[in-house]
Design a protein around this motif. Sequence first.
Motif, PDB file in Angstrom:
ATOM      1  N   GLY A  78       0.704  -1.296   0.134  1.00  0.00           N
ATOM      2  CA  GLY A  78      -0.059   0.091  -0.048  1.00  0.00           C
ATOM      3  C   GLY A  78       1.000   1.158   0.060  1.00  0.00           C
ATOM      4  N   ALA A  79       0.101   2.433   0.008  1.00  0.00           N
ATOM      5  CA  ALA A  79       0.858   3.658   0.128  1.00  0.00           C
ATOM      6  C   ALA A  79       0.039   4.618   1.204  1.00  0.00           C
ATOM      7  CB  ALA A  79       0.728   4.186  -1.237  1.00  0.00           C
ATOM      8  N   VAL A  80       0.744   5.521   1.625  1.00  0.00           N
ATOM      9  CA  VAL A  80       0.203   6.772   2.229  1.00  0.00           C
ATOM     10  C   VAL A  80       0.377   7.796   1.407  1.00  0.00           C
ATOM     11  CG1 VAL A  80       0.488   8.011   4.591  1.00  0.00           C
ATOM     12  CG2 VAL A  80       0.833   5.565   4.633  1.00  0.00           C
ATOM     13  N   LEU A  81      -0.425   8.396   1.312  1.00  0.00           N
ATOM     14  CA  LEU A  81      -0.617   9.896   0.582  1.00  0.00           C
ATOM     15  C   LEU A  81      -1.037  10.901   1.285  1.00  0.00           C
ATOM     16  CD1 LEU A  81      -0.746   7.607  -1.711  1.00  0.00           C
ATOM     17  CD2 LEU A  81      -1.490   9.192  -3.158  1.00  0.00           C
ATOM     18  N   ASP A  82      -0.314  12.010   1.290  1.00  0.00           N
ATOM     19  CA  ASP A  82      -0.678  13.353   2.082  1.00  0.00           C
ATOM     20  C   ASP A  82      -0.988  14.270   1.179  1.00  0.00           C
ATOM     21  OD1 ASP A  82      -0.408  15.583   3.589  1.00  0.00           O
ATOM     22  OD2 ASP A  82       1.711  15.487   3.666  1.00  0.00           O
ATOM     23  N   GLY A  83      -2.067  15.092   1.151  1.00  0.00           N
ATOM     24  CA  GLY A  83      -2.348  16.179   0.443  1.00  0.00           C
ATOM     25  C   GLY A  83      -3.894  16.583   0.921  1.00  0.00           C
ATOM     26  N   ARG A  84      -4.257  17.744   0.159  1.00  0.00           N
ATOM     27  CA  ARG A  84      -5.531  18.485   0.528  1.00  0.00           C
ATOM     28  C   ARG A  84      -6.663  17.588  -0.065  1.00  0.00           C
ATOM     29  NH1 ARG A  84      -4.509  24.500   2.533  1.00  0.00           N
ATOM     30  NH2 ARG A  84      -2.835  23.638   4.165  1.00  0.00           N
ATOM     31  N   ASP A  85      -6.401  17.002  -0.985  1.00  0.00           N
ATOM     32  CA  ASP A  85      -7.612  16.269  -1.688  1.00  0.00           C
ATOM     33  C   ASP A  85      -7.440  14.870  -1.947  1.00  0.00           C
ATOM     34  OD1 ASP A  85      -5.895  16.454  -3.521  1.00  0.00           O
ATOM     35  OD2 ASP A  85      -7.225  17.243  -5.135  1.00  0.00           O
ATOM     36  N   ILE A  86      -6.627  14.164  -1.000  1.00  0.00           N
ATOM     37  CA  ILE A  86      -6.435  12.943  -1.238  1.00  0.00           C
ATOM     38  C   ILE A  86      -7.622  11.793  -0.938  1.00  0.00           C
ATOM     39  CG2 ILE A  86      -5.020  10.666  -0.609  1.00  0.00           C
ATOM     40  CD1 ILE A  86      -3.489  12.758  -2.256  1.00  0.00           C
ATOM     41  N   GLY A  87      -8.254  12.241   0.239  1.00  0.00           N
ATOM     42  CA  GLY A  87      -9.336  11.471   0.505  1.00  0.00           C
ATOM     43  C   GLY A  87     -10.774  11.808  -0.158  1.00  0.00           C
ATOM     44  N   THR A  88     -10.986  12.979  -0.957  1.00  0.00           N
ATOM     45  CA  THR A  88     -11.997  13.257  -1.508  1.00  0.00           C
ATOM     46  C   THR A  88     -12.130  13.037  -3.213  1.00  0.00           C
ATOM     47  OG1 THR A  88     -11.353  15.422  -1.590  1.00  0.00           O
ATOM     48  CG2 THR A  88     -13.017  14.837   0.112  1.00  0.00           C
ATOM     49  N   VAL A  89     -10.856  13.399  -3.713  1.00  0.00           N
ATOM     50  CA  VAL A  89     -10.753  13.098  -5.100  1.00  0.00           C
ATOM     51  C   VAL A  89      -9.521  12.086  -5.724  1.00  0.00           C
ATOM     52  CG1 VAL A  89      -9.916  14.611  -7.209  1.00  0.00           C
ATOM     53  CG2 VAL A  89     -11.231  15.518  -5.385  1.00  0.00           C
ATOM     54  N   VAL A  90      -8.652  12.062  -4.996  1.00  0.00           N
ATOM     55  CA  VAL A  90      -7.341  11.105  -5.584  1.00  0.00           C
ATOM     56  C   VAL A  90      -7.791   9.769  -5.145  1.00  0.00           C
ATOM     57  CG1 VAL A  90      -5.231  10.545  -5.497  1.00  0.00           C
ATOM     58  CG2 VAL A  90      -5.825  12.901  -5.333  1.00  0.00           C
ATOM     59  N   CYS A  91      -7.939   9.409  -3.970  1.00  0.00           N
ATOM     60  CA  CYS A  91      -8.577   7.802  -3.295  1.00  0.00           C
ATOM     61  C   CYS A  91      -9.599   8.034  -2.696  1.00  0.00           C
ATOM     62  CB  CYS A  91      -7.224   7.378  -2.682  1.00  0.00           C
ATOM     63  SG  CYS A  91      -5.578   7.243  -3.620  1.00  0.00           S
ATOM     64  N   PRO A  92     -11.084   8.285  -3.174  1.00  0.00           N
ATOM     65  CA  PRO A  92     -11.884   8.146  -2.547  1.00  0.00           C
ATOM     66  C   PRO A  92     -12.348   6.936  -1.910  1.00  0.00           C
ATOM     67  CG  PRO A  92     -12.382   8.582  -4.652  1.00  0.00           C
ATOM     68  CD  PRO A  92     -11.055   8.685  -4.676  1.00  0.00           C
ATOM     69  N   GLU A  93     -11.987   5.851  -2.662  1.00  0.00           N
ATOM     70  CA  GLU A  93     -12.156   4.600  -2.011  1.00  0.00           C
ATOM     71  C   GLU A  93     -11.168   4.034  -1.108  1.00  0.00           C
ATOM     72  OE1 GLU A  93     -15.212   3.295  -2.792  1.00  0.00           O
ATOM     73  OE2 GLU A  93     -15.548   4.994  -4.202  1.00  0.00           O
ATOM     74  N   ALA A  94     -10.345   4.737  -0.614  1.00  0.00           N
ATOM     75  CA  ALA A  94      -9.250   4.322   0.340  1.00  0.00           C
ATOM     76  C   ALA A  94      -9.603   3.492   1.380  1.00  0.00           C
ATOM     77  CB  ALA A  94      -8.074   5.575   0.700  1.00  0.00           C
ATOM     78  N   ASP A  95      -9.080   2.566   1.895  1.00  0.00           N
ATOM     79  CA  ASP A  95      -9.421   1.709   3.111  1.00  0.00           C
ATOM     80  C   ASP A  95      -9.568   2.558   4.255  1.00  0.00           C
ATOM     81  OD1 ASP A  95      -9.433  -0.208   1.640  1.00  0.00           O
ATOM     82  OD2 ASP A  95      -7.513  -1.111   2.101  1.00  0.00           O
ATOM     83  N   MET A  96      -8.715   3.403   4.583  1.00  0.00           N
ATOM     84  CA  MET A  96      -8.556   4.313   5.723  1.00  0.00           C
ATOM     85  C   MET A  96      -7.981   5.932   5.289  1.00  0.00           C
ATOM     86  SD  MET A  96      -8.815   3.941   8.765  1.00  0.00           S
ATOM     87  CE  MET A  96      -8.989   4.875   9.915  1.00  0.00           C
ATOM     88  N   LYS A  97      -8.790   6.779   6.014  1.00  0.00           N
ATOM     89  CA  LYS A  97      -8.747   8.137   5.355  1.00  0.00           C
ATOM     90  C   LYS A  97      -8.717   8.975   6.719  1.00  0.00           C
ATOM     91  CE  LYS A  97     -11.630   7.596   1.636  1.00  0.00           C
ATOM     92  NZ  LYS A  97     -13.036   7.933   1.303  1.00  0.00           N
ATOM     93  N   PHE A  98      -7.621   9.610   7.012  1.00  0.00           N
ATOM     94  CA  PHE A  98      -7.577  10.708   8.005  1.00  0.00           C
ATOM     95  C   PHE A  98      -7.564  11.996   7.351  1.00  0.00           C
ATOM     96  CE2 PHE A  98      -5.457   6.940   9.791  1.00  0.00           C
ATOM     97  CZ  PHE A  98      -6.045   6.997  10.918  1.00  0.00           C
ATOM     98  N   PHE A  99      -8.483  13.128   8.120  1.00  0.00           N
ATOM     99  CA  PHE A  99      -8.297  14.398   7.941  1.00  0.00           C
ATOM    100  C   PHE A  99      -7.403  14.903   9.117  1.00  0.00           C
ATOM    101  CE2 PHE A  99      -9.757  18.824   7.435  1.00  0.00           C
ATOM    102  CZ  PHE A  99      -9.714  19.112   6.126  1.00  0.00           C
TER     103      PHE A  99
END
Length: 185
Positions: A78-99
């Motif tokens: 897997g990967a950990v991505l950091d950014g201001r739209d990762i959970g909403t646009v880039v990887c909306p189906e991610a297993d785990m999202k933190f804001f």
Amino acid sequence: MAARILAAGGDPQDPESAAATARELTPADLERDDLRREDVGQAASQVAAIPEVRSALLDFQRGFAAAPPGGPEGPRGGAVLDGRDIGTVVCPEADMKFFLTASVEARAMRRHKELLERGEKSIYARVLQDLRERDARDSGRATAPLKAADDAVRLDTSGMDADQAFEFAMAEIARRRDQERFQEN
């Protein structure tokens, strides 16, 4: 992207130049030493508002998330991505999202301290103003604005250090895995 544009003497607000740079981005660019510079952070917010850049970066980011360097067979996968739209646009189906968020004052103090520790000149009031401007720009942009995903775990780190935030995240991941195992049985 912003670091490459600035290093080449380009204008981060030039849509054609920024889009061309976005299409040429490689994983090696993520290893640059200048990514945490203040001017790069400001330029990143400017290029992020250009729709053609967002489109090119979306393909890159999704590809990176699906097949991170080192491959999925690594010890963690897997990967950990950091950014201001990762959970909403880039990887909306991610297993785990933190804001992750923090007060603008706490973020400015951290950034100010980081800049000083790297030997760069920094004035707290200017860092604070820059962060306020970036937040307004990123929250108000038409394409992929800064916002939390509905299913993200929200974490205010204003009163935490990096280790405490990491521990919280790891505990939340463990809790969610335990919950999933329970539901499977």
